[in-house]
Design a protein around this motif. Structure first.
Motif, PDB file in Angstrom:
ATOM      1  N   TYR A  76      -7.224   7.019  -1.766  1.00 43.02           N
ATOM      2  CA  TYR A  76      -7.845   5.790  -1.260  1.00 43.02           C
ATOM      3  C   TYR A  76      -8.488   4.991  -2.399  1.00 43.02           C
ATOM      4  O   TYR A  76      -8.280   3.789  -2.530  1.00 43.02           O
ATOM      5  N   GLU A  77      -9.262   5.675  -3.212  1.00 40.77           N
ATOM      6  CA  GLU A  77      -9.974   4.979  -4.295  1.00 40.77           C
ATOM      7  C   GLU A  77      -8.993   4.414  -5.332  1.00 40.77           C
ATOM      8  O   GLU A  77      -9.236   3.346  -5.901  1.00 40.77           O
ATOM      9  N   SER A  78      -7.858   5.108  -5.554  1.00 31.52           N
ATOM     10  CA  SER A  78      -6.879   4.634  -6.531  1.00 31.52           C
ATOM     11  C   SER A  78      -6.083   3.441  -6.019  1.00 31.52           C
ATOM     12  O   SER A  78      -5.753   2.523  -6.785  1.00 31.52           O
ATOM     13  N   TRP A 113      -6.796   1.511  -2.963  1.00 29.18           N
ATOM     14  CA  TRP A 113      -7.585   0.423  -2.368  1.00 29.18           C
ATOM     15  C   TRP A 113      -8.650  -0.110  -3.332  1.00 29.18           C
ATOM     16  O   TRP A 113      -9.224  -1.161  -3.093  1.00 29.18           O
ATOM     17  N   ASN A 114      -8.899   0.638  -4.391  1.00 32.80           N
ATOM     18  CA  ASN A 114      -9.902   0.235  -5.396  1.00 32.80           C
ATOM     19  C   ASN A 114     -11.282  -0.006  -4.791  1.00 32.80           C
ATOM     20  O   ASN A 114     -11.971  -0.981  -5.116  1.00 32.80           O
ATOM     21  N   GLU A 115     -11.692   0.901  -3.902  1.00 30.94           N
ATOM     22  CA  GLU A 115     -13.028   0.840  -3.315  1.00 30.94           C
ATOM     23  C   GLU A 115     -13.425   2.245  -2.881  1.00 30.94           C
ATOM     24  O   GLU A 115     -12.557   3.120  -2.740  1.00 30.94           O
ATOM     25  N   PRO A 116     -14.716   2.498  -2.690  1.00 25.64           N
ATOM     26  CA  PRO A 116     -15.163   3.848  -2.319  1.00 25.64           C
ATOM     27  C   PRO A 116     -14.525   4.320  -1.017  1.00 25.64           C
ATOM     28  O   PRO A 116     -14.290   3.528  -0.095  1.00 25.64           O
ATOM     29  N   PHE A 117     -14.267   5.600  -0.953  1.00 31.01           N
ATOM     30  CA  PHE A 117     -13.616   6.199   0.198  1.00 31.01           C
ATOM     31  C   PHE A 117     -14.614   6.382   1.338  1.00 31.01           C
ATOM     32  O   PHE A 117     -15.718   6.870   1.131  1.00 31.01           O
ATOM     33  N   ARG A 172       0.835  -1.206   0.000  1.00 29.36           N
ATOM     34  CA  ARG A 172       0.000   0.000   0.000  1.00 29.36           C
ATOM     35  C   ARG A 172       0.872   1.259   0.000  1.00 29.36           C
ATOM     36  O   ARG A 172       0.602   2.213  -0.726  1.00 29.36           O
ATOM     37  N   TYR A 176     -15.760   8.479   4.352  1.00 26.11           N
ATOM     38  CA  TYR A 176     -15.540   9.899   4.596  1.00 26.11           C
ATOM     39  C   TYR A 176     -14.746  10.188   5.866  1.00 26.11           C
ATOM     40  O   TYR A 176     -13.879  11.046   5.898  1.00 26.11           O
ATOM     41  N   ASP A 178      -9.433  11.058  -0.548  1.00 23.55           N
ATOM     42  CA  ASP A 178     -10.387  10.117  -1.148  1.00 23.55           C
ATOM     43  C   ASP A 178      -9.889   9.604  -2.492  1.00 23.55           C
ATOM     44  O   ASP A 178     -10.079   8.438  -2.840  1.00 23.55           O
ATOM     45  N   LYS A 179      -9.197  10.478  -3.280  1.00 23.33           N
ATOM     46  CA  LYS A 179      -8.651  10.042  -4.566  1.00 23.33           C
ATOM     47  C   LYS A 179      -7.555   9.001  -4.350  1.00 23.33           C
ATOM     48  O   LYS A 179      -7.488   7.994  -5.068  1.00 23.33           O
TER      49      LYS A 179
END
Length: 227
Positions: free
Chosen positions: A179-181, A183-187, A157, A189, A176-177
């Motif tokens: 995290y999403e890039s 972890w490949n899942e929604p951030f 990671r 909040y 959030d960008k």
């Protein structure tokens, strides 16, 4: 301009190869045996070696071994012997290709071009896999990070975050960008996962984590790396 070293004790063969390669725009250097070839390589930048097997003083097999001790330069070996065992011997010394005598100069020229194309592609591929940020080198192909030549141990990671930031120096990435890039899942909040990973990264790559040289915080926006 690519430089080719032609190593053969037969001057007529050297002359033929010289003419064909020179006509294609190559710079040609020559040597009559392995010892002379090694001397030429020490004092010249050479992109490919054409190396005869049977030569006085130091033959092509020993010369190939010596070259391979310090260099990955492409080597095409020439030999009057056509038996399979000779081809195997030639290639297991570290040669990249083998051409039997008598040879068609146009075929040899084609082999030379193929080896130089492959070498150019490999060098470009290797260079494209590296990201350099000051003293930090990120090797995407090897999944490794070094600082002043010393390898730094990162988790997958951490490596992915560092690669993301370093691939676009100056660009600010929000938590959030990132995290999403990575972890490949929604951030989530309220999640502080990214912040924790950034802090751990700084502990590993920064001399003074509280005053980072590499990973900068843009307050209220996110994180970035400047070259």
């Amino acid at each position: 301009m690519n430089t080719v070293l032609v190593v053969d004790d037969d001057s007529e063969i050297r002359d033929v190869i010289h003419v064909y390669l020179r006509n294609e725009g190559y710079r040609i250097l020559e040597a009559v045996d392995g010892l002379e070839a090694l001397d030429v390589l020490k004092s010249n930048s050479v992109q490919l070696v054409i190396l005869d097997v049977m030569m006085p003083r130091m033959d092509g097999i020993k010369t190939c071994f010596k070259i391979r001790e310090t260099s990955t330069i492409p080597i095409i070996m020439l030999s009057a012997k056509e038996e399979d065992i000779d081809k195997i011997t030639g290639l297991t010394t570290g040669a990249d290709d083998y051409v039997a005598k008598p040879f068609n100069p146009l075929e040899l020229l084609a082999r030379v071009k193929a080896q130089l194309r492959r070498q150019t592609f490999s060098a470009k591929e290797a260079n494209d896999s590296l990201i350099r940020i000051q003293d930090l080198v990120i090797d995407k192909a090897k999944h490794s990070v070094t600082m002043n030549g010393i390898e730094i141990s990162l988790t997958p990671r951490e490596f992915s975050i560092l690669q993301l930031l370093a691939s676009s120096p100056g660009q600010v990435f929000s938590a959030d960008k990132i995290y999403e890039s990575v972890w490949n899942e929604p951030f989530g909040y309220s999640d502080n996962t990214v912040m924790v990973h950034i802090r751990n990264l700084r502990e590993k790559i920064e001399d003074r984590p509280r005053e980072p040289r590499y990973i900068k915080t843009v307050w209220g926006v996110g994180y970035k790396i400047e070259k």
